[in-house]
Design a protein around this motif. Structure first.
Motif, PDB file in Angstrom:
ATOM      1  N   TRP A 146      27.682  26.144 -95.682  1.00 24.66           N
ATOM      2  CA  TRP A 146      28.187  24.935 -95.025  1.00 24.66           C
ATOM      3  C   TRP A 146      27.678  23.693 -95.738  1.00 24.66           C
ATOM      4  O   TRP A 146      28.421  22.748 -95.970  1.00 24.66           O
ATOM      5  N   LEU A 147      26.387  23.684 -96.068  1.00 23.71           N
ATOM      6  CA  LEU A 147      25.805  22.534 -96.752  1.00 23.71           C
ATOM      7  C   LEU A 147      26.475  22.313 -98.101  1.00 23.71           C
ATOM      8  O   LEU A 147      26.798  21.178 -98.472  1.00 23.71           O
ATOM      9  N   TRP A 148      26.726  23.381 -98.846  1.00 18.60           N
ATOM     10  CA  TRP A 148      27.333  23.261-100.167  1.00 18.60           C
ATOM     11  C   TRP A 148      28.776  22.777-100.071  1.00 18.60           C
ATOM     12  O   TRP A 148      29.281  22.133-101.003  1.00 18.60           O
ATOM     13  N   ALA A 149      29.441  23.059 -98.962  1.00 17.68           N
ATOM     14  CA  ALA A 149      30.831  22.655 -98.791  1.00 17.68           C
ATOM     15  C   ALA A 149      30.978  21.195 -98.356  1.00 17.68           C
ATOM     16  O   ALA A 149      32.095  20.689 -98.288  1.00 17.68           O
ATOM     17  N   HIS A 150      29.862  20.520 -98.071  1.00 16.30           N
ATOM     18  CA  HIS A 150      29.913  19.120 -97.634  1.00 16.30           C
ATOM     19  C   HIS A 150      29.082  18.288 -98.606  1.00 16.30           C
ATOM     20  O   HIS A 150      27.852  18.168 -98.428  1.00 16.30           O
ATOM     21  N   PRO A 151      29.707  17.721 -99.622  1.00 12.88           N
ATOM     22  CA  PRO A 151      28.959  17.018-100.685  1.00 12.88           C
ATOM     23  C   PRO A 151      28.085  15.879-100.174  1.00 12.88           C
ATOM     24  O   PRO A 151      26.956  15.704-100.650  1.00 12.88           O
ATOM     25  N   LEU A 152      28.594  15.098 -99.212  1.00 20.87           N
ATOM     26  CA  LEU A 152      27.814  13.962 -98.723  1.00 20.87           C
ATOM     27  C   LEU A 152      26.539  14.442 -98.037  1.00 20.87           C
ATOM     28  O   LEU A 152      25.440  13.923 -98.295  1.00 20.87           O
ATOM     29  N   ILE A 153      26.661  15.434 -97.165  1.00 26.52           N
ATOM     30  CA  ILE A 153      25.493  15.965 -96.469  1.00 26.52           C
ATOM     31  C   ILE A 153      24.534  16.612 -97.463  1.00 26.52           C
ATOM     32  O   ILE A 153      23.312  16.482 -97.342  1.00 26.52           O
ATOM     33  N   ARG A 154      25.103  17.307 -98.457  1.00 24.55           N
ATOM     34  CA  ARG A 154      24.264  17.935 -99.489  1.00 24.55           C
ATOM     35  C   ARG A 154      23.470  16.879-100.247  1.00 24.55           C
ATOM     36  O   ARG A 154      22.267  17.039-100.498  1.00 24.55           O
ATOM     37  N   TYR A 155      24.142  15.773-100.576  1.00 21.85           N
ATOM     38  CA  TYR A 155      23.466  14.695-101.292  1.00 21.85           C
ATOM     39  C   TYR A 155      22.371  14.068-100.424  1.00 21.85           C
ATOM     40  O   TYR A 155      21.254  13.808-100.900  1.00 21.85           O
ATOM     41  N   MET A 156      22.664  13.852 -99.125  1.00 17.53           N
ATOM     42  CA  MET A 156      21.681  13.250 -98.232  1.00 17.53           C
ATOM     43  C   MET A 156      20.474  14.166 -98.041  1.00 17.53           C
ATOM     44  O   MET A 156      19.331  13.700 -97.960  1.00 17.53           O
ATOM     45  N   ALA A 157      20.716  15.477 -97.960  1.00 11.41           N
ATOM     46  CA  ALA A 157      19.610  16.425 -97.821  1.00 11.41           C
ATOM     47  C   ALA A 157      18.712  16.388 -99.056  1.00 11.41           C
ATOM     48  O   ALA A 157      17.477  16.387 -98.958  1.00 11.41           O
ATOM     49  N   PHE A 158      19.346  16.352-100.229  1.00  9.60           N
ATOM     50  CA  PHE A 158      18.574  16.285-101.472  1.00  9.60           C
ATOM     51  C   PHE A 158      17.797  14.974-101.550  1.00  9.60           C
ATOM     52  O   PHE A 158      16.614  14.956-101.902  1.00  9.60           O
ATOM     53  N   LEU A 159      18.466  13.862-101.194  1.00  4.87           N
ATOM     54  CA  LEU A 159      17.814  12.559-101.256  1.00  4.87           C
ATOM     55  C   LEU A 159      16.642  12.480-100.288  1.00  4.87           C
ATOM     56  O   LEU A 159      15.573  11.963-100.629  1.00  4.87           O
ATOM     57  N   THR A 160      16.834  13.004 -99.081  1.00  3.64           N
ATOM     58  CA  THR A 160      15.753  12.990 -98.097  1.00  3.64           C
ATOM     59  C   THR A 160      14.565  13.812 -98.584  1.00  3.64           C
ATOM     60  O   THR A 160      13.402  13.402 -98.425  1.00  3.64           O
ATOM     61  N   GLY A 161      14.837  14.965 -99.186  1.00  2.05           N
ATOM     62  CA  GLY A 161      13.752  15.778 -99.723  1.00  2.05           C
ATOM     63  C   GLY A 161      12.973  15.056-100.811  1.00  2.05           C
ATOM     64  O   GLY A 161      11.735  15.090-100.836  1.00  2.05           O
ATOM     65  N   MET A 162      13.673  14.378-101.710  1.00  2.07           N
ATOM     66  CA  MET A 162      13.013  13.632-102.772  1.00  2.07           C
ATOM     67  C   MET A 162      12.203  12.457-102.221  1.00  2.07           C
ATOM     68  O   MET A 162      11.106  12.160-102.696  1.00  2.07           O
ATOM     69  N   MET A 163      12.761  11.794-101.194  1.00  2.00           N
ATOM     70  CA  MET A 163      12.044  10.673-100.575  1.00  2.00           C
ATOM     71  C   MET A 163      10.768  11.151 -99.895  1.00  2.00           C
ATOM     72  O   MET A 163       9.719  10.500 -99.990  1.00  2.00           O
ATOM     73  N   ASN A 164      10.841  12.295 -99.211  1.00  2.00           N
ATOM     74  CA  ASN A 164       9.640  12.840 -98.577  1.00  2.00           C
ATOM     75  C   ASN A 164       8.595  13.227 -99.622  1.00  2.00           C
ATOM     76  O   ASN A 164       7.393  13.004 -99.436  1.00  2.00           O
ATOM     77  N   PHE A 165       9.066  13.811-100.720  1.00  2.00           N
ATOM     78  CA  PHE A 165       8.156  14.210-101.790  1.00  2.00           C
ATOM     79  C   PHE A 165       7.451  12.994-102.388  1.00  2.00           C
ATOM     80  O   PHE A 165       6.222  12.973-102.553  1.00  2.00           O
ATOM     81  N   ALA A 166       8.243  11.954-102.690  1.00  2.00           N
ATOM     82  CA  ALA A 166       7.669  10.736-103.272  1.00  2.00           C
ATOM     83  C   ALA A 166       6.810   9.994-102.258  1.00  2.00           C
ATOM     84  O   ALA A 166       5.754   9.446-102.594  1.00  2.00           O
TER      85      ALA A 166
END
Length: 205
Positions: A146-166
């Motif tokens: 489901w996540l892979w089929a929704h590019p916007l949500i996939r991008y937001m999940a990746f961005l949120t993960g990077m923001m938490n990491f940083a």
């Protein structure tokens, strides 16, 4: 996906109560840690139990309000988090200055109170669903698809993960720099409280 599977098996109330109780216990362990190795291990335990609290509380919140009120509900929830981010750091710094055990004791007491309050709720949580018997692996696979089929949500999940990491790295850097400048725990907490003020303003906007 794992949280959704567990919610179907246990119910959201239990899925809230178990990590809160675990977080309470791990907070007590942090307060009585006697060396850095123990503190790191107990903080990892805190993270393990605390990871599900935000997504489960948000999903329960959204299920409890009609769709047209979702924006207002999330904004109020976010403001509550930011108020905690404002008051928590300076209060924690002041308590730590008095005794290293106090902030962890107060943290544990607050989560213990929340756990008891959740247990006392008799109303069925909105959005609870019965399990359909599928395995955890099947739930995870469906969630990833489901996540892979929704590019916007996939991008937001990746961005949120990077923001938490940083963000975790920035937090450590600020603490080290503040200590290097001779800042007390209370002053260090006030620095993070300033960031919380910006968070509240952003939630209002």
């Amino acid at each position: 996906p794992a949280r959704g599977w567990l919610a179907g098996k246990l119910g959201r109330k239990h899925l809230h109560t178990i990590p809160i109780a675990g977080f309470t216990f791990s907070s007590i362990l942090c307060g009585i840690a006697t060396n850095l190795d123990q503190m790191v291990a107990f903080r990892l335990l805190q993270g393990l139990f605390g990871a599900s609290l935000v997504p489960i509380s948000q999903s329960t919140l959204l299920d409890s309000f009609p769709r047209e009120k979702h924006g207002a509900a999330i904004a109020l929830w976010d403001m509550g988090m930011m108020v905690g981010a404002i008051l928590g750091p300076p209060l924690g710094g002041a308590l730590y200055s008095a005794s290293p055990l106090l902030p962890f004791a107060l943290d544990a007491a607050s989560y213990a109170t929340a756990s008891v309050a959740l247990t006392a709720i008799r109303t069925r949580f909105s959005g609870e669903r019965a399990t359909d018997g599928r395995s955890l692996w099947a739930e995870i696979t469906e969630g990833v698809r489901w996540l892979w089929a929704h590019p916007l949500i996939r991008y937001m999940a990746f961005l949120t993960g990077m923001m938490n990491f940083a963000g975790s790295g920035v937090t450590l850097i600020v603490i080290v720099l503040a200590q290097g400048q001779g800042a007390s725990p209370t002053v260090t907490g006030a620095i993070f409280a300033a960031a919380g003020v910006s968070g509240v303003l952003g939630a209002i906007i």
